[in-house]
Design a protein around this motif. Sequence first.
Motif, mmCIF file in Angstrom:
data_model
loop_
_atom_site.group_PDB
_atom_site.id
_atom_site.type_symbol
_atom_site.label_atom_id
_atom_site.label_comp_id
_atom_site.label_asym_id
_atom_site.label_seq_id
_atom_site.Cartn_x
_atom_site.Cartn_y
_atom_site.Cartn_z
ATOM 1 N N VAL A 12 0.162 -0.997 0.103
ATOM 2 C CA VAL A 12 0.359 -0.263 -0.167
ATOM 3 C C VAL A 12 1.229 0.961 0.036
ATOM 4 N N GLN A 13 -0.087 2.463 -0.424
ATOM 5 C CA GLN A 13 1.063 3.679 -0.245
ATOM 6 C C GLN A 13 1.095 4.281 0.829
ATOM 7 N N ALA A 14 1.878 4.989 1.297
ATOM 8 C CA ALA A 14 2.025 6.075 2.052
ATOM 9 C C ALA A 14 0.666 6.143 2.667
ATOM 10 N N GLY A 15 -0.084 6.437 3.442
ATOM 11 C CA GLY A 15 -1.339 6.795 3.939
ATOM 12 C C GLY A 15 -2.101 6.657 3.987
ATOM 13 N N GLY A 16 -2.096 5.169 3.006
ATOM 14 C CA GLY A 16 -3.195 4.054 2.816
ATOM 15 C C GLY A 16 -3.584 3.479 3.702
ATOM 16 N N SER A 17 -4.525 2.359 3.800
ATOM 17 C CA SER A 17 -5.196 1.645 4.920
ATOM 18 C C SER A 17 -4.605 0.201 3.965
ATOM 19 N N LEU A 18 -4.558 -0.932 5.759
ATOM 20 C CA LEU A 18 -5.333 -1.832 5.382
ATOM 21 C C LEU A 18 -5.639 -2.690 6.595
ATOM 22 N N ARG A 19 -6.713 -3.234 6.714
ATOM 23 C CA ARG A 19 -6.924 -4.085 8.027
ATOM 24 C C ARG A 19 -6.457 -5.615 7.899
ATOM 25 N N LEU A 20 -6.138 -5.786 8.682
ATOM 26 C CA LEU A 20 -5.382 -7.204 8.809
ATOM 27 C C LEU A 20 -6.479 -8.412 9.709
ATOM 28 N N SER A 21 -7.361 -9.369 9.564
ATOM 29 C CA SER A 21 -7.968 -10.188 9.982
ATOM 30 C C SER A 21 -7.268 -11.248 10.775
ATOM 31 N N GLN A 82 -7.297 -2.463 12.197
ATOM 32 C CA GLN A 82 -6.939 -1.610 10.922
ATOM 33 C C GLN A 82 -6.090 -0.672 11.522
ATOM 34 N N MET A 83 -5.854 -0.470 9.999
ATOM 35 C CA MET A 83 -4.378 0.678 10.177
ATOM 36 C C MET A 83 -4.691 1.611 9.453
ATOM 37 N N ASN A 84 -4.822 2.609 9.102
ATOM 38 C CA ASN A 84 -4.873 3.727 8.782
ATOM 39 C C ASN A 84 -3.562 4.636 9.097
ATOM 40 N N SER A 85 -3.180 5.651 7.435
ATOM 41 C CA SER A 85 -2.391 6.784 7.440
ATOM 42 C C SER A 85 -0.520 5.497 7.518
ATOM 43 N N LEU A 86 -0.599 4.550 6.917
ATOM 44 C CA LEU A 86 -0.032 3.626 7.344
ATOM 45 C C LEU A 86 1.088 5.156 6.831
ATOM 46 N N LYS A 87 2.720 4.665 7.239
ATOM 47 C CA LYS A 87 4.214 4.801 6.880
ATOM 48 C C LYS A 87 4.791 4.129 6.571
ATOM 49 N N PRO A 88 6.287 4.856 6.220
ATOM 50 C CA PRO A 88 7.204 3.624 5.770
ATOM 51 C C PRO A 88 7.284 2.642 6.773
ATOM 52 N N GLU A 89 7.893 3.533 8.279
ATOM 53 C CA GLU A 89 8.063 2.649 8.841
ATOM 54 C C GLU A 89 7.484 1.393 9.015
ATOM 55 N N ASP A 90 5.538 1.423 8.885
ATOM 56 C CA ASP A 90 5.427 0.891 8.993
ATOM 57 C C ASP A 90 5.834 -0.777 8.673
ATOM 58 N N THR A 91 6.240 -0.898 7.622
ATOM 59 C CA THR A 91 6.702 -1.817 6.780
ATOM 60 C C THR A 91 7.098 -3.470 7.975
#
Length: 125
Positions: A12-21, A82-91
Motif C-alpha cells: 500500500v502507498q503511504a497514507g493508505g489503509s489495510l485491515r488485518l484479520s 485496522q491500520m490507517n495513515s500507514l507510513k513506510p516505517e510500518d513495513t
Amino acid sequence: EVQLQASGGGLVQAGGSLRLSCATSGFTFDGYAIGWFRQAPGKEREGVSCINNSDRSTYYGDSVKGRFTISSDSAKNTAYLQMNSLKPEDTAIYYCAAYYALGYVRCTYDEYHYWGQGTQVTVSS
C-alpha cells in the motif's frame, strides 16, 4: 489444536489503509487476549496492539496510537487490526498471537503462547 491465521497484508502507498484479520480456533476466544506484533528486518519483534477479549482492555504501541484500531468479534473468533495513515516505517511482517489472559491486557511477546504465521505489510513512500 490451537490455530491462528493472519491475513490481509499487502502493498500500500503511504497514507493508505489495510485491515488485518486473525482467524482463530481451538481455544475459548473470550478468555484470551489477542495481540498483533510486527518484525521488520534487523529489528526486534514489537507489540503493536493487543486486546483482552474477557475485559476488553486494549493496548497500543506509541508509534501506532491514533492510527491503528484493534477489535475482535467473538461470534467469528476473529480479531482485526485496522491500520490507517500507514507510513513506510510500518513495513514489517505482522503476526497475531494469543494467551490466556487474567487481568489487564499485556502486549509483550513472551506473554503469548500461541502464534500464527505472519502476513507481510509493505508501505511504499
